[in-house]
Motif scaffolding. Structure first.
Motif, PDB file in Angstrom:
ATOM      1  N   PRO A 163       0.819  -1.230   0.000  1.00  0.00           N
ATOM      2  CA  PRO A 163       0.000   0.000   0.000  1.00  0.00           C
ATOM      3  C   PRO A 163       0.845   1.270   0.000  1.00  0.00           C
ATOM      4  O   PRO A 163       0.434   2.290  -0.549  1.00  0.00           O
ATOM      5  N   ARG A 164       2.025   1.207   0.611  1.00  0.00           N
ATOM      6  CA  ARG A 164       2.892   2.385   0.623  1.00  0.00           C
ATOM      7  C   ARG A 164       3.369   2.737  -0.778  1.00  0.00           C
ATOM      8  O   ARG A 164       3.559   3.912  -1.103  1.00  0.00           O
ATOM      9  N   ASP A 165       3.544   1.707  -1.618  1.00  0.00           N
ATOM     10  CA  ASP A 165       3.926   1.980  -3.005  1.00  0.00           C
ATOM     11  C   ASP A 165       2.796   2.660  -3.756  1.00  0.00           C
ATOM     12  O   ASP A 165       3.034   3.544  -4.598  1.00  0.00           O
ATOM     13  N   LEU A 166       1.562   2.251  -3.470  1.00  0.00           N
ATOM     14  CA  LEU A 166       0.414   2.896  -4.104  1.00  0.00           C
ATOM     15  C   LEU A 166       0.309   4.358  -3.682  1.00  0.00           C
ATOM     16  O   LEU A 166       0.046   5.247  -4.511  1.00  0.00           O
ATOM     17  N   ILE A 167       0.521   4.607  -2.389  1.00  0.00           N
ATOM     18  CA  ILE A 167       0.468   5.984  -1.895  1.00  0.00           C
ATOM     19  C   ILE A 167       1.568   6.821  -2.525  1.00  0.00           C
ATOM     20  O   ILE A 167       1.349   7.971  -2.939  1.00  0.00           O
ATOM     21  N   ALA A 168       2.773   6.242  -2.636  1.00  0.00           N
ATOM     22  CA  ALA A 168       3.899   6.977  -3.226  1.00  0.00           C
ATOM     23  C   ALA A 168       3.641   7.278  -4.696  1.00  0.00           C
ATOM     24  O   ALA A 168       3.936   8.374  -5.181  1.00  0.00           O
ATOM     25  N   ALA A 169       3.066   6.304  -5.426  1.00  0.00           N
ATOM     26  CA  ALA A 169       2.767   6.516  -6.839  1.00  0.00           C
ATOM     27  C   ALA A 169       1.713   7.611  -7.008  1.00  0.00           C
ATOM     28  O   ALA A 169       1.805   8.460  -7.896  1.00  0.00           O
ATOM     29  N   SER A 170       0.708   7.602  -6.133  1.00  0.00           N
ATOM     30  CA  SER A 170      -0.329   8.635  -6.199  1.00  0.00           C
ATOM     31  C   SER A 170       0.256  10.009  -5.875  1.00  0.00           C
ATOM     32  O   SER A 170      -0.097  11.007  -6.518  1.00  0.00           O
ATOM     33  N   ALA A 171       1.158  10.061  -4.899  1.00  0.00           N
ATOM     34  CA  ALA A 171       1.774  11.338  -4.528  1.00  0.00           C
ATOM     35  C   ALA A 171       2.620  11.881  -5.671  1.00  0.00           C
ATOM     36  O   ALA A 171       2.661  13.099  -5.906  1.00  0.00           O
ATOM     37  N   THR A 172       3.306  10.993  -6.400  1.00  0.00           N
ATOM     38  CA  THR A 172       4.111  11.437  -7.533  1.00  0.00           C
ATOM     39  C   THR A 172       3.233  12.067  -8.606  1.00  0.00           C
ATOM     40  O   THR A 172       3.552  13.125  -9.155  1.00  0.00           O
ATOM     41  N   SER A 196       0.240  13.422  -8.183  1.00  0.00           N
ATOM     42  CA  SER A 196      -0.312  14.681  -7.665  1.00  0.00           C
ATOM     43  C   SER A 196       0.728  15.798  -7.736  1.00  0.00           C
ATOM     44  O   SER A 196       0.409  16.946  -8.074  1.00  0.00           O
ATOM     45  N   ARG A 197       1.984  15.454  -7.424  1.00  0.00           N
ATOM     46  CA  ARG A 197       3.032  16.458  -7.488  1.00  0.00           C
ATOM     47  C   ARG A 197       3.244  16.928  -8.919  1.00  0.00           C
ATOM     48  O   ARG A 197       3.470  18.113  -9.175  1.00  0.00           O
ATOM     49  N   GLY A 198       3.157  15.990  -9.855  1.00  0.00           N
ATOM     50  CA  GLY A 198       3.303  16.368 -11.257  1.00  0.00           C
ATOM     51  C   GLY A 198       2.197  17.288 -11.724  1.00  0.00           C
ATOM     52  O   GLY A 198       2.445  18.260 -12.453  1.00  0.00           O
ATOM     53  N   MET A 199       0.965  17.011 -11.293  1.00  0.00           N
ATOM     54  CA  MET A 199      -0.146  17.876 -11.664  1.00  0.00           C
ATOM     55  C   MET A 199       0.037  19.281 -11.076  1.00  0.00           C
ATOM     56  O   MET A 199      -0.230  20.281 -11.749  1.00  0.00           O
ATOM     57  N   ALA A 200       0.501  19.347  -9.836  1.00  0.00           N
ATOM     58  CA  ALA A 200       0.728  20.651  -9.207  1.00  0.00           C
ATOM     59  C   ALA A 200       1.816  21.430  -9.940  1.00  0.00           C
ATOM     60  O   ALA A 200       1.698  22.645 -10.150  1.00  0.00           O
ATOM     61  N   LEU A 201       2.875  20.741 -10.360  1.00  0.00           N
ATOM     62  CA  LEU A 201       3.949  21.408 -11.088  1.00  0.00           C
ATOM     63  C   LEU A 201       3.456  21.915 -12.442  1.00  0.00           C
ATOM     64  O   LEU A 201       3.749  23.038 -12.853  1.00  0.00           O
ATOM     65  N   ALA A 202       2.708  21.059 -13.139  1.00  0.00           N
ATOM     66  CA  ALA A 202       2.242  21.432 -14.472  1.00  0.00           C
ATOM     67  C   ALA A 202       1.254  22.599 -14.416  1.00  0.00           C
ATOM     68  O   ALA A 202       1.256  23.471 -15.294  1.00  0.00           O
ATOM     69  N   SER A 203       0.394  22.631 -13.404  1.00  0.00           N
ATOM     70  CA  SER A 203      -0.616  23.685 -13.318  1.00  0.00           C
ATOM     71  C   SER A 203      -0.052  25.009 -12.809  1.00  0.00           C
ATOM     72  O   SER A 203      -0.522  26.075 -13.196  1.00  0.00           O
ATOM     73  N   SER A 204       0.975  24.951 -11.958  1.00  0.00           N
ATOM     74  CA  SER A 204       1.504  26.179 -11.361  1.00  0.00           C
ATOM     75  C   SER A 204       2.643  26.782 -12.168  1.00  0.00           C
ATOM     76  O   SER A 204       2.870  27.996 -12.114  1.00  0.00           O
ATOM     77  N   GLY A 205       3.376  25.944 -12.892  1.00  0.00           N
ATOM     78  CA  GLY A 205       4.535  26.437 -13.620  1.00  0.00           C
ATOM     79  C   GLY A 205       5.712  26.760 -12.727  1.00  0.00           C
ATOM     80  O   GLY A 205       6.686  27.385 -13.166  1.00  0.00           O
ATOM     81  N   ALA A 206       5.652  26.333 -11.461  1.00  0.00           N
ATOM     82  CA  ALA A 206       6.721  26.638 -10.511  1.00  0.00           C
ATOM     83  C   ALA A 206       7.912  25.722 -10.752  1.00  0.00           C
ATOM     84  O   ALA A 206       7.804  24.661 -11.379  1.00  0.00           O
ATOM     85  N   ALA A 207       9.062  26.147 -10.240  1.00  0.00           N
ATOM     86  CA  ALA A 207      10.264  25.326 -10.340  1.00  0.00           C
ATOM     87  C   ALA A 207      10.138  24.135  -9.408  1.00  0.00           C
ATOM     88  O   ALA A 207       9.396  24.161  -8.421  1.00  0.00           O
ATOM     89  N   GLY A 208      10.863  23.087  -9.734  1.00  0.00           N
ATOM     90  CA  GLY A 208      10.854  21.892  -8.904  1.00  0.00           C
ATOM     91  C   GLY A 208      12.111  21.817  -8.054  1.00  0.00           C
ATOM     92  O   GLY A 208      13.032  22.620  -8.195  1.00  0.00           O
ATOM     93  N   CYS A 209      12.139  20.842  -7.164  1.00  0.00           N
ATOM     94  CA  CYS A 209      13.296  20.647  -6.283  1.00  0.00           C
ATOM     95  C   CYS A 209      13.541  19.158  -6.138  1.00  0.00           C
ATOM     96  O   CYS A 209      12.684  18.436  -5.621  1.00  0.00           O
TER      97      CYS A 209
END
Length: 331
Positions: free
Chosen positions: A251-260, A262-275
């Motif tokens: 289940p932790r792998d599923l959570i990690a995959a979902s978080a990845t 979600s992070r990609g969607m946030a980056l794409a929508s905001s246009g902010a730099a990543g870290c």
């Protein structure tokens, strides 16, 4: 400036030094080494120029900061030798002197940011302090304030890599070896955590000699999204392979995959730099048997800190360098 690493060491620090509790940001899966542990020294009120590693590929400067009491904290700035750095150095001086002046300017900016974050800058690491710190990394018997040693003695005299479960090092002038093992942080917390989230690792093992290094690099939005897509592809491929083999999916792998995702969607929508962020932990003991015991303790403390770590067996000799003050471990 490229990469900035935090180095926290439990052994050999001067009295009155402590750690902050770093808060993980966006994560990058650590690179296995085969596929791939200081602000101004005050002298009469002036500041010395930080030491700059001479090399054709990269340069680094380090500083020591004060945040209370406990373990010492070091921040290292790493800059690749690019055209921009060469041009900046050429504008400030000739050859290595110009690059050193450019790095000094970068470090001044970094120190100012540390002060903004309520981190009190103590001193830059000159060549003697840097040599002592590197030696303390593989020979904890050597005090980090003992700077009277030749540069040639900064690195191990003997390195034994025959056992894949650890790397043994012996310093010049010593008859005993130290045994080290390094683990990579393969999963950061997927839910919000407090500023003391790493306290089980940083202060929860008072009798364990260890170094915790966190390396991060800012990157443009396009590169951050590209990295996210690569991570998401790898995560989905691993999940698909486990299903085909009839293996229960963690289940932790599923959570990690979902978080990845979600992070990609946030980056794409905001246009902010990543870290990009990676973390490594090195532990040191006097014997191989004691090292195995400490590894189990460290794994338990990492779980308490909501981290998943992986011991880099067969690669400890290379992975050990990720917790030295070189700001390494990123692609």
């Amino acid at each position: 400036m490229g990469r900035v690493a935090r180095r926290l060491r439990q052994h050999g620090g001067a009295p009155g030094q402590a750690h902050p509790s770093p808060r993980p940001a966006d994560e990058e899966r650590p690179v296995r080494p085969s596929a791939v542990r200081r602000p101004a020294r005050r002298v009469g009120g002036d500041r010395e120029r930080p030491a700059v590693a001479q090399g054709v590929v990269q340069h680094a400067g380090g500083c020591r900061i004060h945040v209370g009491r406990g373990t010492p904290v070091y921040i290292t700035a790493h800059a690749r030798f690019t055209r921009d750095l060469a041009a900046d150095g050429a504008a400030r001086g000739e050859g290595d002197d110009g690059v050193a002046a450019a790095m000094a300017a970068y470090m001044e900016e970094l120190w100012a940011r540390c002060e903004d974050a309520d981190l009190s800058v103590i001193a830059p690491l000159d060549e003697g302090r840097m040599a002592a710190l590197i030696r303390n990394g593989y020979d904890p018997d050597h005090a980090i304030w003992d700077t009277d040693l030749p540069q040639a003695h900064a690195f191990p005299r003997n390195v034994d890599v025959r056992d894949g479960a650890f790397v043994a090092t012996r310093a010049a002038g010593s008859t005993q070896s130290w045994f080290h093992a390094t683990a990579a942080v393969v999963s950061w917390p997927t839910t919000p955590v407090g500023p003391d989230s790493l306290s089980p690792l940083l202060i929860g093992m008072p009798d364990v000699i260890r170094t915790v290094a966190i390396t991060q690099a800012l990157e443009p939005n396009d590169k951050a999204v590209e990295r996210m897509l690569a991570e998401d592809t790898n995560n989905q491929a691993e999940l698909h392979r486990d299903r085909q083999r009839g293996k229960n999916v963690d289940p932790r792998d599923l959570i990690a995959a979902s978080a990845t995702g979600s992070r990609g969607m946030a980056l794409a929508s905001s246009g902010a730099a990543g870290c990009a962020v990676v973390g490594y932990i090195t532990i040191s003991t006097r014997s191989a048997a004691e090292l195995e015991k400490v590894k189990r303790t460290t794994s338990s403390r990492a779980r308490n800190a909501h981290l998943r770590i992986e011991w880099l067996d067969l690669e400890h000799a290379r992975a050990f360098a990720t917790t030295l003050p070189f700001a390494g471990g990123l692609k």
